[in-house]
Design a protein around this motif. Sequence first.
Motif, PDB file in Angstrom:
ATOM      1  N   ASN A 165     -24.490 -37.147 -20.745  1.00 57.78           N
ATOM      2  CA  ASN A 165     -23.823 -36.277 -19.680  1.00 57.78           C
ATOM      3  C   ASN A 165     -23.577 -36.766 -18.193  1.00 57.78           C
ATOM      4  N   THR A 166     -22.456 -36.702 -17.671  1.00 58.21           N
ATOM      5  CA  THR A 166     -22.188 -37.502 -16.338  1.00 58.21           C
ATOM      6  C   THR A 166     -21.609 -36.652 -15.898  1.00 58.21           C
ATOM      7  N   HIS A 167     -21.842 -36.668 -13.893  1.00 53.49           N
ATOM      8  CA  HIS A 167     -21.516 -35.475 -13.314  1.00 53.49           C
ATOM      9  C   HIS A 167     -21.215 -36.340 -11.723  1.00 53.49           C
ATOM     10  N   MET A 168     -20.427 -34.489 -12.450  1.00 48.23           N
ATOM     11  CA  MET A 168     -19.034 -34.977 -10.780  1.00 48.23           C
ATOM     12  C   MET A 168     -19.886 -34.486  -9.171  1.00 48.23           C
ATOM     13  N   THR A 169     -19.787 -35.451  -8.407  1.00 45.71           N
ATOM     14  CA  THR A 169     -20.434 -34.158  -6.956  1.00 45.71           C
ATOM     15  C   THR A 169     -20.199 -33.555  -6.102  1.00 45.71           C
ATOM     16  N   LYS A 170     -20.402 -32.727  -5.605  1.00 44.37           N
ATOM     17  CA  LYS A 170     -19.747 -31.985  -5.407  1.00 44.37           C
ATOM     18  C   LYS A 170     -19.921 -32.168  -3.055  1.00 44.37           C
ATOM     19  N   GLY A 171     -19.010 -33.430  -3.317  1.00 42.19           N
ATOM     20  CA  GLY A 171     -19.035 -34.082  -1.836  1.00 42.19           C
ATOM     21  C   GLY A 171     -18.270 -34.698  -1.699  1.00 42.19           C
ATOM     22  N   TYR A 176     -15.129 -45.280  -0.140  1.00 41.21           N
ATOM     23  CA  TYR A 176     -14.331 -45.161  -1.456  1.00 41.21           C
ATOM     24  C   TYR A 176     -13.932 -43.443  -1.714  1.00 41.21           C
ATOM     25  N   ASP A 177     -12.553 -43.605  -2.980  1.00 42.89           N
ATOM     26  CA  ASP A 177     -12.330 -42.579  -3.152  1.00 42.89           C
ATOM     27  C   ASP A 177     -12.964 -41.278  -3.600  1.00 42.89           C
ATOM     28  N   ALA A 178     -13.611 -41.455  -4.288  1.00 42.25           N
ATOM     29  CA  ALA A 178     -15.033 -40.567  -5.141  1.00 42.25           C
ATOM     30  C   ALA A 178     -16.456 -41.582  -5.167  1.00 42.25           C
ATOM     31  N   TYR A 179     -16.902 -40.179  -5.775  1.00 36.03           N
ATOM     32  CA  TYR A 179     -18.223 -40.459  -6.438  1.00 36.03           C
ATOM     33  C   TYR A 179     -18.506 -40.029  -7.596  1.00 36.03           C
ATOM     34  N   GLY A 228     -27.501 -43.244 -11.788  1.00 37.06           N
ATOM     35  CA  GLY A 228     -27.387 -43.704 -10.695  1.00 37.06           C
ATOM     36  C   GLY A 228     -26.442 -43.215  -9.984  1.00 37.06           C
ATOM     37  N   VAL A 229     -26.009 -43.849  -8.752  1.00 34.18           N
ATOM     38  CA  VAL A 229     -24.473 -42.702  -8.089  1.00 34.18           C
ATOM     39  C   VAL A 229     -23.677 -44.026  -8.295  1.00 34.18           C
ATOM     40  N   TYR A 230     -22.299 -44.097  -8.325  1.00 36.10           N
ATOM     41  CA  TYR A 230     -21.162 -44.527  -7.667  1.00 36.10           C
ATOM     42  C   TYR A 230     -20.583 -44.250  -7.154  1.00 36.10           C
ATOM     43  N   GLY A 231     -20.054 -45.408  -6.616  1.00 35.22           N
ATOM     44  CA  GLY A 231     -17.911 -45.211  -5.262  1.00 35.22           C
ATOM     45  C   GLY A 231     -17.406 -45.563  -6.339  1.00 35.22           C
TER      46      GLY A 231
END
Length: 816
Positions: free
Chosen positions: A281-287, A294-297, A303-306
């Motif tokens: 599963n891949t999760h999109m942030t609420k940030g 970065y334009d999105a995360y 881990g966490v990607y930008g």
Amino acid sequence: MRNKILSILLISLIIISLSYVASCDKSNDSNIESTTKKDYSKSPEKMIYKFDYINPPPGFSDYFSNNYFSTIEYAIAVNDMIPIKDGIQYYTYNIENNEYDIVHFNNEIQFNEYYYYYSFDNYVETVDGSYYALGFETTKSNDIPNNNREVFIKYDPDGNIAYAVPIADIDSRINVYSTKFCVDANNNIYFFLGHNYDELIIVYSDSLEYLFSINNFLGKSRFNQTDIFSDSEQTVYLCYTERTTPLDSEIRFLRIDPEIKGLRDYSEMPQLLCRIARDANTHMTKGTLGGGEYDAYAYDYTGVYGYKLGEDPVQLFDWLQFGLDINMVKDIYIHSEDEIFVVLYRSEDEYDSYFDRMYDYGRIHKVPISSVYGEGATEEITLTLAIDEENNASYAKILECAASFVRNSGCLVEIVSYSDTEGGFSANQKLVRDIAAGNVPDVVAFGGDITYEQLANIGVFVDLYSQIDNDSEINRSDFLPCVLKPFENKKGELLQLINEFSISTMITKKSVSDEYFNGSSPTCEQLLALNSTLKNNQYLFDVRNISSISEASNKLFSDILPHMLGNFIDYEQKTCNFDGLKDLLRLCKESKLNVINGFSDPNKTMSGDLKILQSTYANAALYLYDRNMYFNSNDISYIGYPSVSYSSASIIPASSFSITKQSNNQEFAWKLIRHFIAIKENSLNNKQNYGTFSYFPCTYRGIDIVFENIGKCIIQMGGDYYRNAGDADDSFSIILSFNESTPEFRAQVGNNIVEVNESDKTALIELFENINTAYISDTIISSIIIEEASYYFSGVKNLDDTIKVITSRVEAKVFE
């Protein structure tokens, strides 16, 4: 040379082989020249990610909270809005001063005895300071019980209710628990319904006038994850994953444009595509989207990607870097690439009841490297911890503690795994070989096939007394004597520190001890003298968990030998003297033994028909059981095993550690061991660990915690006989349970209970303070002795020949 380097991974306990390398670049010093002098400007200090826990407000319980993060203020909201006498309030965490601010709203409207108030499960703060919330309206009066209905509420910036509309009047598909919503810069409201509906998103104006909807273009598919969120300018985005192959997904972002009442197409909104989820599963942030570099995360199990438009994603960090894994992460909010907030699931042993706090809160942020590793540090420190992954019974617990240390200190830990399953070498031999080759770990965890006795004399371990003496927060007097004195070498150095342990002892009545052993540890000859006085149906020892009388002497010998092995072998001098072993062999062969399948019969010990009870205590429960069921607590003597000096018991290390002299990180290595001690002490506050599920701690403070909590309980004790099919003899089973001391429970169980008192604690500490011998878990040496002893017990060899062969074989191994 083949070693498996393992980084810390929690909860799943799936160990991932890797080697972590920091990805930050060093800046080169720049030289600025003038005609008169050179000025060497300093390079900017390296910044690294660090994890810090954020403590919730005092008395906070998150059972009734969804733990949402504030997306506008530079703060973290860690509680839902709580009804109070004159309104509601919630807390925000102020990062700058490390304190909590309380946000207060006038929320309660009261008329005579009738009133109502609001509570929330989901809320959003807007740029102008307004708040929107999905929640419940609760009405109450003297005549009417609590009545709840779902409502959508708006608060103005002054905290006053602008409106509260029943959700059913807006759209019956909106649900407090499952619907997420966002608000854009014009205060238009976007309700995300989810995949179960043909319409994915419905949009209303601030006055709750319907504007438009977005169809569920992805279909009702469980393989697509969809989310909405707004950026720092309150532009609303749709984020989703799309399967590109049976195993791969790509993350896509689309802007929701109220002018066209739909999604911007590909040509107008470039896609941010990256395959980072493979069969996971891949999760999109609420940030924030568009906040920071970065334009999105996004984040997945690694881990966490930008993301930047048109570029490959960059991994900001991996979870393992902080001793985390995706299974621990409940929620994440990215303020920027330099500051990320997380909600973590707490492990089951961290909370006692269903209504206690179930989550931890943390902040991952960039800090100067000197703030973690000290002034002048230019690179991260990685401690290496050598352990027998396959055979160390505490392996999983040590991994958890090491990962916790990473989260708390910022110092990385790598596990170097040794086992005896490859190459024909033992774990000890492989470790010695690596040390000789210069591959020296910082810390060695003993247990399994990594044994202290076979490594102590290679001269690589630090005297831990120097670490203790230089520590401003702990000193020698804080430790129980039994974890220090038995483990000192002849120079008085402590090369191994025991973190948790059990003890084993032999017990008899005081009258027997005084008459036959002068109140001291017995010799084998004294035990044989007592044995000679026994009548029919009287026994010197139990031999448990065995049904064959012919094997009883072997079983007794193998049980006692590790407690006495230090009498026969001097590991420091590499010498052997087995004269005393003759007496032990005779004792095991000539003693009258009570052979049983289960536990001892308390009637035999109380009556004195069983003279010596052998017991091992891994926790306080069994210790208390012996004192109250097998003996009278006022008539009990812990005589220990036959020893060269008086010892009330022998100590059996469950987990212990050494620091190597070659370590360049001895300060952090000691901090790691100190962390293990602290984690052990903290775990003792869990009710599950009060009496039955925990080894003893190494400190007086830990023992105080044990008895402080056990003092709140009563112990239910009992037992019964049973006979398996074909068994000639009855065996005894026990019932033992710890329960909170309440009048209801006391009435239920009657008199078959024991309450812990101060004398029990005093007797246990006295027992600890008189332990001078250690259990030696040298399986190679023990197996040789036990094998040769079996020929004596079966009559194949006489006593002298048996000792001669044992001496020859063991000396060869010790010198080897």
